[in-house]
Scaffold this motif. Structure first.
Motif, PDB file in Angstrom:
ATOM      1  N   HIS A   1       0.839  -1.200   0.000  1.00  0.00           N
ATOM      2  CA  HIS A   1       0.000   0.000   0.000  1.00  0.00           C
ATOM      3  C   HIS A   1       0.870   1.245   0.000  1.00  0.00           C
ATOM      4  N   SER A   2       0.286   2.338  -0.457  1.00  0.00           N
ATOM      5  CA  SER A   2       1.001   3.603  -0.513  1.00  0.00           C
ATOM      6  C   SER A   2      -0.003   4.728  -0.340  1.00  0.00           C
ATOM      7  N   THR A   3      -0.232   5.127   0.905  1.00  0.00           N
ATOM      8  CA  THR A   3      -1.224   6.175   1.133  1.00  0.00           C
ATOM      9  C   THR A   3      -1.179   6.715   2.552  1.00  0.00           C
ATOM     10  N   LEU A   4      -0.331   6.112   3.404  1.00  0.00           N
ATOM     11  CA  LEU A   4      -0.385   6.393   4.833  1.00  0.00           C
ATOM     12  C   LEU A   4       0.906   7.017   5.331  1.00  0.00           C
ATOM     13  N   THR A   5       0.790   7.808   6.401  1.00  0.00           N
ATOM     14  CA  THR A   5       1.993   8.293   7.062  1.00  0.00           C
ATOM     15  C   THR A   5       2.592   7.166   7.891  1.00  0.00           C
ATOM     16  N   GLU A   6       3.898   7.256   8.091  1.00  0.00           N
ATOM     17  CA  GLU A   6       4.570   6.196   8.835  1.00  0.00           C
ATOM     18  C   GLU A   6       4.090   6.139  10.287  1.00  0.00           C
ATOM     19  N   ILE A   7       3.851   7.298  10.890  1.00  0.00           N
ATOM     20  CA  ILE A   7       3.417   7.319  12.281  1.00  0.00           C
ATOM     21  C   ILE A   7       2.038   6.680  12.443  1.00  0.00           C
ATOM     22  N   PHE A   8       1.160   6.898  11.453  1.00  0.00           N
ATOM     23  CA  PHE A   8      -0.167   6.281  11.510  1.00  0.00           C
ATOM     24  C   PHE A   8      -0.046   4.769  11.373  1.00  0.00           C
ATOM     25  N   MET A   9       0.738   4.317  10.379  1.00  0.00           N
ATOM     26  CA  MET A   9       0.890   2.880  10.153  1.00  0.00           C
ATOM     27  C   MET A   9       1.514   2.194  11.368  1.00  0.00           C
ATOM     28  N   ASP A  10       2.548   2.811  11.924  1.00  0.00           N
ATOM     29  CA  ASP A  10       3.209   2.208  13.084  1.00  0.00           C
ATOM     30  C   ASP A  10       2.255   2.099  14.271  1.00  0.00           C
ATOM     31  N   ASN A  11       1.405   3.105  14.435  1.00  0.00           N
ATOM     32  CA  ASN A  11       0.457   3.081  15.550  1.00  0.00           C
ATOM     33  C   ASN A  11      -0.561   1.946  15.384  1.00  0.00           C
ATOM     34  N   VAL A  12      -1.088   1.790  14.168  1.00  0.00           N
ATOM     35  CA  VAL A  12      -2.055   0.715  13.913  1.00  0.00           C
ATOM     36  C   VAL A  12      -1.371  -0.646  14.014  1.00  0.00           C
ATOM     37  N   ASN A  13      -0.134  -0.741  13.532  1.00  0.00           N
ATOM     38  CA  ASN A  13       0.635  -1.975  13.693  1.00  0.00           C
ATOM     39  C   ASN A  13       0.720  -2.379  15.161  1.00  0.00           C
ATOM     40  N   GLU A  14       1.041  -1.404  16.001  1.00  0.00           N
ATOM     41  CA  GLU A  14       1.203  -1.686  17.429  1.00  0.00           C
ATOM     42  C   GLU A  14      -0.111  -2.110  18.067  1.00  0.00           C
ATOM     43  N   GLU A  15      -1.193  -1.439  17.676  1.00  0.00           N
ATOM     44  CA  GLU A  15      -2.507  -1.775  18.227  1.00  0.00           C
ATOM     45  C   GLU A  15      -2.946  -3.181  17.829  1.00  0.00           C
ATOM     46  N   GLY A  16      -2.706  -3.530  16.563  1.00  0.00           N
ATOM     47  CA  GLY A  16      -3.234  -4.784  16.042  1.00  0.00           C
ATOM     48  C   GLY A  16      -2.248  -5.925  15.977  1.00  0.00           C
ATOM     49  N   GLY A  17      -0.984  -5.662  16.304  1.00  0.00           N
ATOM     50  CA  GLY A  17       0.028  -6.707  16.195  1.00  0.00           C
ATOM     51  C   GLY A  17       0.341  -7.035  14.755  1.00  0.00           C
ATOM     52  N   PHE A  18       0.309  -6.014  13.870  1.00  0.00           N
ATOM     53  CA  PHE A  18       0.513  -6.214  12.444  1.00  0.00           C
ATOM     54  C   PHE A  18       1.984  -6.029  12.065  1.00  0.00           C
ATOM     55  N   SER A  19       2.299  -6.400  10.815  1.00  0.00           N
ATOM     56  CA  SER A  19       3.707  -6.369  10.385  1.00  0.00           C
ATOM     57  C   SER A  19       3.914  -5.509   9.141  1.00  0.00           C
ATOM     58  N   ASN A  20       3.012  -4.555   8.876  1.00  0.00           N
ATOM     59  CA  ASN A  20       3.215  -3.661   7.735  1.00  0.00           C
ATOM     60  C   ASN A  20       4.571  -2.969   7.886  1.00  0.00           C
ATOM     61  N   THR A  21       5.391  -3.003   6.834  1.00  0.00           N
ATOM     62  CA  THR A  21       6.775  -2.537   6.927  1.00  0.00           C
ATOM     63  C   THR A  21       7.106  -1.556   5.806  1.00  0.00           C
TER      64      THR A  21
END
Length: 281
Positions: free
Chosen positions: A93-113
């Motif tokens: 994907h290409s549409t998100l700020t890094e801080i937003f993605m990292d926050n959602v990753n932390e909340e959901g236990g995701f691995s978007n990199t």
């Protein structure tokens, strides 16, 4: 085959065997992604919003030169590309700020990199009721996005504009509960990010994400009454190209990055956003 069995191969069988070997040696693999007539490798790219001219240019170039079929998958909210990448519905994907993605990753236990950066899209303050931030009256209503990272970014923007003060201990992630000074007694309306621009008739000002404003027909550099300054502190708000962590070194994704990070794409971004988005590669 039994030991001692004499093999007799006729000319016809020899020709047939060679033909079969030739066919096996020219196997067709979708993973090759070459432009030699093989089936194209399909890569699904998640985006948010309707303004995707830069990626549409990349899509065309990849199809013509690399036999990569980049399928653009559109979403209407910012969390969806993250969860869709995680469950395999899309490949990147290409549409998100890094801080937003990292926050959602932390909340959901995701691995978007993150594998690359694209642009900085400054947040803006917009209004249908005033033409300058100094005209804002006491008790004014302010629409801000409701997700954690964009709410924080909006509050930091209001602080930079001199409208509020925030608890320094909150760092880059303040909430409305961290407002320590509010001299104009601003009233916060917390809305979904893509609803902030639609609330302009109902509120006095709104903090609006760049792409949301552009999709609604606004030119942030011309119509925002206050625009987020670009500085070293802006890096957490760089937009990213992201994949799953275990696929971050896949060659095909680096090829896609290389086709995006070009002077041609910079020109498209400048034209489409009227200079409102800043390439950061």
């Amino acid at each position: 085959m039994k030991k001692g069995w004499k093999t007799v191969v006729s000319g016809i069988l020899t020709v047939g065997a060679l033909a079969l070997l030739g066919a096996c040696g020219s196997g067709n693999t979708a993973d090759s992604g070459s432009a030699s007539g093989d089936e194209p490798r399909v890569v699904k790219l998640g985006v948010v919003g309707e303004s995707n001219e830069a990626w549409e240019h990349v899509q065309k170039e990849l199809k013509e030169n690399e036999n990569i079929d980049l399928e653009i998958v559109k979403f209407t909210d910012y969390r969806a590309p993250i969860t869709s990448l995680e469950d395999g519905s899309i490949d990147m994907h290409s549409t998100l700020t890094e801080i937003f993605m990292d926050n959602v990753n932390e909340e959901g236990g995701f691995s978007n990199t993150t594998i690359a950066y694209t642009s900085l899209n400054p947040l803006g303050i917009f209004s249908n009721k005033i033409g300058d931030i100094s005209e804002l009256e006491d008790g004014a209503t302010v629409a801000i996005p409701n997700d954690v990272s964009n709410e924080s970014r909006a509050l930091l923007l209001l602080q930079t504009a001199g409208l509020i003060e925030l608890d320094e201990a909150a760092g880059l992630m303040p909430s409305v509960n961290d407002v320590t000074a509010n001299p104009k007694n601003l009233q916060f309306e917390i809305l979904d990010a893509n609803q902030t621009i639609r609330a302009l008739d109902d509120v006095d000002i709104a903090c609006v994400n760049n792409n949301v404003a552009v999709d609604a027909g606004y030119i942030p550099t011309e119509t925002a009454i206050y625009l987020e300054p670009v500085a070293e502190s802006s890096q957490p708000y760089y937009n990213v190209i992201a994949v799953r962590e275990d696929e971050k070194d896949e060659e095909i994704y680096q090829t896609i990055v290389d086709y995006y990070q070009t002077d041609e794409v910079k020109e498209i971004i400048a034209e489409v956003t009227k200079g409102s988005s800043v390439p950061v590669w």
